[in-house]
Scaffold this active site. Structure first.
Site, PDB file in Angstrom:
ATOM      1  N   TYR A 164      14.498 -20.162  -6.424  1.00 43.62           N
ATOM      2  CA  TYR A 164      14.478 -21.770  -6.241  1.00 43.62           C
ATOM      3  C   TYR A 164      13.278 -22.430  -6.189  1.00 43.62           C
ATOM      4  CZ  TYR A 164      15.884 -25.946  -3.670  1.00 43.62           C
ATOM      5  OH  TYR A 164      15.765 -27.378  -3.597  1.00 43.62           O
ATOM      6  N   LYS A 220      11.700 -25.324  -8.575  1.00 39.06           N
ATOM      7  CA  LYS A 220      11.348 -26.559  -8.130  1.00 39.06           C
ATOM      8  C   LYS A 220       9.585 -26.801  -8.247  1.00 39.06           C
ATOM      9  CE  LYS A 220      15.519 -27.889  -7.149  1.00 39.06           C
ATOM     10  NZ  LYS A 220      16.178 -28.939  -8.067  1.00 39.06           N
TER      11      LYS A 220
END
Length: 263
Positions: free
Chosen positions: A158, A162
């Site tokens: 994750y 991002k």
């Protein structure tokens, strides 16, 4: 302050759940024309009914954002129907493996979250960019997360996805600026809601032997403002960056986290 967003054409991905629903609601209340893109068209339709959006003011597209062809089709149909696209808000994304170290994360898990969180935004930006360049106007807001600003143990996939989205944001901002197109990144921190209450707080409460309410208070204590971010806080940041009030702001990371990532 009048943000002058009435009748602006806004394409939103992931528009029906969590902060996505709040962001959709915020633009609807500003009187925008909406193109709502996501896999769960049933949930999108229910949201439109709840918000009582006027007929003809909203389009719904079932779309796999990892498929560039489907993203292009949604953008083309939006322009065909409304004549233009003024704002793109990329909300859709996933969490990826949680609680796994980088060594424990499988290549398949890593590829899946990077594809969703990076490729999806890349495809939609590419799809709307030519029209925005031709009209010499556009606002693009990518919703990321604070873990993409400083990393997070146990959330490698994750965080990497991002972090990569920030690079996409800044590169497009540099390339599109001369065409009067702003491209920015909103980074929510922990956002109050079912996931925060049912997963994060429950996990902490069980681990420390405290109540879930106490767990929420401990999270809030980490933030300068001593409160958890609400969906509406993220929506308001998106409205700001989608308006001409922010006309001289591009390529920035805007944490909406009560003062955590930047402090």
């Amino acid at each position: 302050m009048d943000l002058k967003l009435k009748d602006k054409v806004v394409l939103i991905t992931g528009p029906a759940k969590g902060m996505g629903a709040s962001i959709t609601r915020a633009f609807a209340e500003e009187g925008c024309k909406l193109a709502l893109v996501g896999r769960d068209t049933g949930a999108i339709g229910q949201l439109i009914e709840t918000l009582q959006i006027d007929d003809g003011a909203a389009l719904v597209f079932g779309c796999d954002l990892t498929d560039a062809t489907q993203c292009q089709a949604a953008a083309d149909k939006t322009i065909e129907t409304f004549g233009r696209v003024d704002v793109l808000v990329n909300v859709a994304g996933g969490s990826g493996p949680m609680g796994k170290t980088g060594a424990e994360t499988t290549p398949e898990e890593f590829d899946e979250i990077v594809t969703l969180n990076m490729h999806g935004c890349f495809h939609t930006i590419r799809a709307v960019m030519p029209a925005m360049m031709e009209q010499h106007y556009g606002k693009i807001v990518n919703v990321g997360g604070t873990f993409g600003m400083h990393g997070k143990a146990g959330r490698l996939g994750y965080s990497a996805s991002k972090w990569g989205l920030r690079g996409i944001t800044k590169s497009f901002a540099l390339e599109a600026g001369e065409h009067n197109i702003n491209v920015n990144y909103v980074a929510p921190g922990m956002v109050d809601g079912p996931r925060f209450r049912d997963k994060v707080c429950k996990t902490m409460a069980a681990k420390l032997g405290i109540s879930e309410a106490e767990a929420a208070e401990r999270h809030a204590a980490d933030y300068a403002l001593k409160r958890i971010t609400a969906d509406e806080d993220v929506a308001n940041a998106c409205l700001f960056l989608a308006s001409d009030v922010s006309r001289q702001i591009t390529g920035v990371d805007l944490p909406v986290d009560g003062g955590w990532a930047a402090l």
